[in-house]
Design a protein around this motif. Structure first.
Motif, short mmCIF file in Angstrom:
data_model
loop_
_atom_site.label_atom_id
_atom_site.label_comp_id
_atom_site.label_asym_id
_atom_site.label_seq_id
_atom_site.Cartn_x
_atom_site.Cartn_y
_atom_site.Cartn_z
N UNK A 94 0.83 -1.21 0.00
CA UNK A 94 0.00 0.00 0.00
C UNK A 94 0.86 1.25 0.00
N UNK A 95 2.00 1.21 0.72
CA UNK A 95 2.90 2.36 0.74
C UNK A 95 3.52 2.61 -0.63
N UNK A 96 4.00 1.54 -1.25
CA UNK A 96 4.61 1.68 -2.58
C UNK A 96 3.59 2.19 -3.59
N UNK A 116 3.68 5.66 -5.83
CA UNK A 116 3.42 5.64 -7.27
C UNK A 116 2.30 6.60 -7.65
N UNK A 117 1.29 6.71 -6.76
CA UNK A 117 0.13 7.54 -7.05
C UNK A 117 0.39 9.03 -6.84
N UNK A 149 -0.55 9.22 -11.13
CA UNK A 149 0.34 8.06 -11.31
C UNK A 149 1.20 8.17 -12.55
N UNK A 150 2.30 7.41 -12.53
CA UNK A 150 3.17 7.31 -13.70
C UNK A 150 2.45 6.54 -14.80
N UNK A 161 4.17 14.95 -10.30
CA UNK A 161 4.77 13.91 -9.45
C UNK A 161 5.95 14.47 -8.65
N UNK A 162 6.61 15.49 -9.18
CA UNK A 162 7.79 16.06 -8.54
C UNK A 162 7.46 17.30 -7.69
#
Length: 333
Positions: free
Chosen positions: A32-34, A38-39, A147-148, A161-162
């Motif tokens: 869930x953390x990963x 990602x999100x 997300x990517x 994302x950044x």
């Protein structure tokens, strides 16, 4: 004939220790953390690292001040508190406020009671409520997932994302939401919300693994979901335009996280199965009441803290029978 019914008592032990339990729970939270990283991007990564580090350092300082072995800060309990706190925060939450919350959780939510195993309230939820009361604006800014993009055999990282901010939007529990709610989107985390609360599927799978390993008992998650889902089902049946269906209540917000990871805290929950059933029902029903009629769209932290306070009383009235309370020798007729 002597008949023993040894149902209560530590007559046998397995290889589990508090440290092993803590790190097993942490491992089940990693998917869930990963997914959250990602999100939601870079800020969620920095927020998680800073909050967890602050929790471990605060644990070390508290142990030093109490003249206890400081190496105990690596037993996993402080790290788990930091992870759970971060998962309950918005992904764009200011990092320094996350650090402040972690220090509060360890110092005033745990060690002020004497340390591991003696705290009355769940430290992570106590810190979350404190942050919500003190910083309501920052605590209610929910960012849209960014997300990517992995489609078309390309890896496209969005600019957002950044960034350390994001585009805010309403959650599935918000009365301001106008878009239709899709079950699969809630289950797979395609929704706005706290960092670790958006993917109900990963949290559910982690919780089921904890049940399989017997680290948590089925009574609290089952009764929690029943206490939350039953009134939601009845209310939605009576007035579907005014009340959310039970599946939205289950898969949105912190319901899954609360049912499997927060309400099941071994220190702050009752010990007997009957007590755990009542405790879980109370947590779930209070969550529904707060979400439906309260001022906050999410009520897991408040509900768990209120039932934490009631846990000693539940244990007092629903404690299991002590071995030897009933005659062990059967009377011959």
């Amino acid at each position: 004939m002597i008949k023993y019914d040894a149902a209560i008592g530590p007559f046998a032990h397995n290889a589990n220790s508090s440290t092993r339990i803590m790190y097993t729970v942490i491992l089940t939270l990693l998917p869930a953390c990963i997914f959250g990283f990602f999100q939601f991007g870079l800020n969620s990564v920095v927020l998680m690292l800073a909050t967890c580090l602050a929790a471990v350092v605060a644990e070390w300082l508290c142990l030093m001040a109490m003249k206890k072995n400081p190496i105990a800060c690596m037993d996993g309990s402080a790290l788990l508190t930091g992870i759970l706190l971060t998962m309950s925060l918005p992904p764009t939450f200011p990092v320094m406020l996350g650090v402040f919350g972690a220090v509060f959780a360890i110092a005033l939510g745990k060690h002020i009671y004497g340390g591991l195993g003696q705290n009355l309230f769940n430290p992570a939820m106590l810190a979350r409520v404190m942050l919500l009361v003190c910083f309501p604006v920052e605590m209610t800014l929910w960012a849209d997932p960014t997300p990517i993009d992995l489609s078309h055999n390309l890896v496209s990282v969005p600019d957002a994302w950044f960034h350390f901010d994001g585009v805010t939007s309403a959650t599935a529990l918000s009365t301001e939401r106008t878009e239709p709610i899709v079950f699969i989107d809630l289950l797979l985390g395609k929704q706005s919300g706290s960092f670790g609360e958006t993917n109900a599927l990963f949290i559910l799978l982690g919780g089921l693994y904890l049940l399989y390993r017997r680290i948590i008992h089925w009574a609290i998650p089952t009764s929690f979901m029943l206490g939350l889902g039953a009134p939601a089902l009845v209310a939605h049946f009576i007035s579907p335009e005014s009340y959310l269906p039970f599946w939205v209540q289950w898969t949105s917000g912190g319901a899954m996280l609360g049912a499997f990871y927060i309400a099941t805290d071994l220190v702050t929950s009752p010990t007997s199965v009957r007590g755990q059933m009542l405790y879980g029902l109370g947590c779930g029903f209070l969550v529904w009441l707060i979400r439906t009629f309260g001022s906050y769209p999410e009520g897991v932290a408040f509900a768990v803290l209120m039932m934490n306070a009631a846990s000693p009383l539940i244990d007092y009235y629903m404690r299991p029978n002590v071995f030897g309370r009933h005659p062990a020798v059967e009377k011959s007729s």
